[in-house]
Design a protein around this motif. Sequence first.
Motif, PDB file in Angstrom:
ATOM      1  N   MET A   1       0.736  -1.173  -0.029  1.00  0.00           N
ATOM      2  CA  MET A   1      -0.204  -0.021  -0.063  1.00  0.00           C
ATOM      3  C   MET A   1       0.728   1.049   0.567  1.00  0.00           C
ATOM      4  SD  MET A   1      -3.711   1.417   3.035  1.00  0.00           S
ATOM      5  CE  MET A   1      -1.471   1.348   4.090  1.00  0.00           C
ATOM      6  N   LYS A   2       0.907   2.563  -0.989  1.00  0.00           N
ATOM      7  CA  LYS A   2       1.565   3.236  -0.957  1.00  0.00           C
ATOM      8  C   LYS A   2       0.729   4.851  -0.082  1.00  0.00           C
ATOM      9  CE  LYS A   2       2.512   2.418  -5.579  1.00  0.00           C
ATOM     10  NZ  LYS A   2       2.277   2.701  -7.208  1.00  0.00           N
ATOM     11  N   ILE A   3       1.532   4.687   0.277  1.00  0.00           N
ATOM     12  CA  ILE A   3       1.263   6.708   0.956  1.00  0.00           C
ATOM     13  C   ILE A   3       1.623   7.195   0.354  1.00  0.00           C
ATOM     14  CG2 ILE A   3       1.134   7.376   3.168  1.00  0.00           C
ATOM     15  CD1 ILE A   3       1.545   4.685   5.168  1.00  0.00           C
ATOM     16  N   ARG A   4       0.740   8.130   0.070  1.00  0.00           N
ATOM     17  CA  ARG A   4       0.464   9.546  -0.631  1.00  0.00           C
ATOM     18  C   ARG A   4       0.488  10.568   0.224  1.00  0.00           C
ATOM     19  NH1 ARG A   4      -2.189   6.874  -6.298  1.00  0.00           N
ATOM     20  NH2 ARG A   4      -0.337   5.971  -6.529  1.00  0.00           N
ATOM     21  N   ILE A   5       1.306  11.957  -0.151  1.00  0.00           N
ATOM     22  CA  ILE A   5       0.799  13.417   0.469  1.00  0.00           C
ATOM     23  C   ILE A   5       0.931  14.541  -0.463  1.00  0.00           C
ATOM     24  CG2 ILE A   5       1.822  15.424   2.309  1.00  0.00           C
ATOM     25  CD1 ILE A   5       3.299  12.978   3.251  1.00  0.00           C
ATOM     26  N   ASN A   6       0.066  14.806  -0.790  1.00  0.00           N
ATOM     27  CA  ASN A   6      -0.658  15.860  -1.583  1.00  0.00           C
ATOM     28  C   ASN A   6       0.351  16.820  -1.258  1.00  0.00           C
ATOM     29  OD1 ASN A   6      -1.358  18.563  -2.464  1.00  0.00           O
ATOM     30  ND2 ASN A   6      -3.336  17.352  -3.585  1.00  0.00           N
ATOM     31  N   PRO A   7       1.337  16.953  -2.492  1.00  0.00           N
ATOM     32  CA  PRO A   7       1.990  18.478  -2.345  1.00  0.00           C
ATOM     33  C   PRO A   7       1.191  19.665  -1.247  1.00  0.00           C
ATOM     34  CG  PRO A   7       2.439  18.315  -4.797  1.00  0.00           C
ATOM     35  CD  PRO A   7       1.158  17.359  -4.018  1.00  0.00           C
ATOM     36  N   LEU A   8       0.319  20.364  -1.382  1.00  0.00           N
ATOM     37  CA  LEU A   8      -0.263  21.239  -0.655  1.00  0.00           C
ATOM     38  C   LEU A   8      -0.702  21.475   0.395  1.00  0.00           C
ATOM     39  CD1 LEU A   8      -3.494  22.332  -3.726  1.00  0.00           C
ATOM     40  CD2 LEU A   8      -0.225  23.285  -2.931  1.00  0.00           C
ATOM     41  N   THR A   9      -0.358  19.750   1.235  1.00  0.00           N
ATOM     42  CA  THR A   9      -0.726  19.523   2.699  1.00  0.00           C
ATOM     43  C   THR A   9       0.532  20.323   3.116  1.00  0.00           C
ATOM     44  OG1 THR A   9      -1.828  17.208   1.602  1.00  0.00           O
ATOM     45  CG2 THR A   9      -0.971  17.684   4.135  1.00  0.00           C
ATOM     46  N   PRO A  10       1.701  20.357   2.891  1.00  0.00           N
ATOM     47  CA  PRO A  10       2.362  21.032   4.053  1.00  0.00           C
ATOM     48  C   PRO A  10       1.974  22.796   3.815  1.00  0.00           C
ATOM     49  CG  PRO A  10       3.758  19.545   2.682  1.00  0.00           C
ATOM     50  CD  PRO A  10       2.326  19.642   2.102  1.00  0.00           C
ATOM     51  N   VAL A  11       2.062  22.847   2.793  1.00  0.00           N
ATOM     52  CA  VAL A  11       1.499  24.286   2.175  1.00  0.00           C
ATOM     53  C   VAL A  11       0.069  24.863   3.303  1.00  0.00           C
ATOM     54  CG1 VAL A  11       0.811  25.881   1.131  1.00  0.00           C
ATOM     55  CG2 VAL A  11       2.280  24.338   0.051  1.00  0.00           C
ATOM     56  N   MET A  12      -0.396  23.900   3.512  1.00  0.00           N
ATOM     57  CA  MET A  12      -2.168  24.056   4.467  1.00  0.00           C
ATOM     58  C   MET A  12      -1.392  23.772   5.970  1.00  0.00           C
ATOM     59  SD  MET A  12      -4.944  25.122   4.929  1.00  0.00           S
ATOM     60  CE  MET A  12      -6.111  23.974   4.194  1.00  0.00           C
ATOM     61  N   LEU A  13      -0.348  23.371   6.038  1.00  0.00           N
ATOM     62  CA  LEU A  13       0.205  23.434   7.568  1.00  0.00           C
ATOM     63  C   LEU A  13       0.506  24.120   7.672  1.00  0.00           C
ATOM     64  CD1 LEU A  13       1.092  19.950   8.196  1.00  0.00           C
ATOM     65  CD2 LEU A  13       0.049  20.852   9.878  1.00  0.00           C
ATOM     66  N   ILE A  14       1.649  25.423   6.695  1.00  0.00           N
ATOM     67  CA  ILE A  14       2.327  26.146   7.479  1.00  0.00           C
ATOM     68  C   ILE A  14       1.032  27.088   7.389  1.00  0.00           C
ATOM     69  CG2 ILE A  14       3.543  28.142   5.958  1.00  0.00           C
ATOM     70  CD1 ILE A  14       5.772  25.529   5.197  1.00  0.00           C
ATOM     71  N   ALA A  15       0.378  27.329   6.599  1.00  0.00           N
ATOM     72  CA  ALA A  15      -0.872  28.404   6.673  1.00  0.00           C
ATOM     73  C   ALA A  15      -1.614  28.515   7.976  1.00  0.00           C
ATOM     74  CB  ALA A  15      -1.426  28.484   5.576  1.00  0.00           C
ATOM     75  N   VAL A  16      -1.811  27.244   8.183  1.00  0.00           N
ATOM     76  CA  VAL A  16      -2.935  27.368   9.616  1.00  0.00           C
ATOM     77  C   VAL A  16      -1.849  27.319  10.910  1.00  0.00           C
ATOM     78  CG1 VAL A  16      -4.492  25.232   8.667  1.00  0.00           C
ATOM     79  CG2 VAL A  16      -2.586  24.793  10.243  1.00  0.00           C
ATOM     80  N   THR A  17       0.074  27.297  10.420  1.00  0.00           N
ATOM     81  CA  THR A  17       0.561  27.590  11.738  1.00  0.00           C
ATOM     82  C   THR A  17       0.580  28.927  11.487  1.00  0.00           C
ATOM     83  OG1 THR A  17       1.804  25.062  11.578  1.00  0.00           O
ATOM     84  CG2 THR A  17       2.711  26.880  12.676  1.00  0.00           C
ATOM     85  N   ILE A  18       0.970  29.207  10.805  1.00  0.00           N
ATOM     86  CA  ILE A  18       0.984  31.185  11.204  1.00  0.00           C
ATOM     87  C   ILE A  18      -0.861  31.505  11.425  1.00  0.00           C
ATOM     88  CG2 ILE A  18       0.868  33.222   9.330  1.00  0.00           C
ATOM     89  CD1 ILE A  18       3.047  31.221   7.175  1.00  0.00           C
ATOM     90  N   THR A  19      -1.317  31.229  10.933  1.00  0.00           N
ATOM     91  CA  THR A  19      -2.901  31.991  12.075  1.00  0.00           C
ATOM     92  C   THR A  19      -3.371  31.504  13.656  1.00  0.00           C
ATOM     93  OG1 THR A  19      -4.267  29.840  10.184  1.00  0.00           O
ATOM     94  CG2 THR A  19      -3.669  32.227   9.118  1.00  0.00           C
ATOM     95  N   GLY A  20      -2.579  30.676  13.338  1.00  0.00           N
ATOM     96  CA  GLY A  20      -2.638  29.968  14.908  1.00  0.00           C
ATOM     97  C   GLY A  20      -3.718  29.091  15.446  1.00  0.00           C
ATOM     98  N   ASN A  21      -4.012  28.234  13.838  1.00  0.00           N
ATOM     99  CA  ASN A  21      -5.505  27.206  14.100  1.00  0.00           C
ATOM    100  C   ASN A  21      -4.485  25.979  13.512  1.00  0.00           C
ATOM    101  OD1 ASN A  21      -7.387  28.708  13.682  1.00  0.00           O
ATOM    102  ND2 ASN A  21      -7.067  29.630  11.594  1.00  0.00           N
ATOM    103  N   LEU A  22      -3.540  25.635  14.093  1.00  0.00           N
ATOM    104  CA  LEU A  22      -2.448  24.981  13.799  1.00  0.00           C
ATOM    105  C   LEU A  22      -3.248  23.350  14.816  1.00  0.00           C
ATOM    106  CD1 LEU A  22      -0.601  22.262  12.724  1.00  0.00           C
ATOM    107  CD2 LEU A  22       0.787  23.305  14.234  1.00  0.00           C
ATOM    108  N   LYS A  23      -3.520  23.921  16.440  1.00  0.00           N
ATOM    109  CA  LYS A  23      -4.007  22.594  17.665  1.00  0.00           C
ATOM    110  C   LYS A  23      -5.606  21.806  16.336  1.00  0.00           C
ATOM    111  CE  LYS A  23      -6.500  22.348  22.070  1.00  0.00           C
ATOM    112  NZ  LYS A  23      -6.942  22.976  22.642  1.00  0.00           N
ATOM    113  N   LEU A  24      -6.164  23.317  15.899  1.00  0.00           N
ATOM    114  CA  LEU A  24      -7.626  22.614  15.042  1.00  0.00           C
ATOM    115  C   LEU A  24      -7.654  22.061  14.017  1.00  0.00           C
ATOM    116  CD1 LEU A  24     -11.023  22.397  15.297  1.00  0.00           C
ATOM    117  CD2 LEU A  24     -10.802  25.065  14.564  1.00  0.00           C
TER     118      LEU A  24
END
Length: 114
Positions: free
Chosen positions: A1-24
């Motif tokens: 089974m392959k595990i795939r990560i969409n290239p935009l996923t890390p971008v979203m993580l950075i965005a929610v970290t910057i906006t302070g919504n990382l926990k949610l």
Amino acid sequence: MKIRINPLTPVMLIAVTITGNLKLYLLAYSVMALHETAHLIASICIGLKPESITFSPFGVHLRLRCKIINSVTDEIILYSSGPLVNALFALLALLLNLPELYRLNTALFVYILQ
């Protein structure tokens, strides 16, 4: 089974970290991953082979190699496993007084039942 990560996923993580919504975001993502893990376990138990699991910015998606299900019972097991796990975790979160976890599991459970 392959595990795939969409290239935009890390971008979203950075965005929610910057906006302070990382926990949610991580909590919601964990609830979705738990839901798909239940489908994964159920698919293996009924003899289906998973092809991949993909982590996208807005959720987790399980893809099966062969989508032919042998019986109605197997179909019920496969399709109800995710919502059932969310319902159980919502109840557990309610008992443990974890309101965010309760709301997210309940929301996914209700959304799937529509």
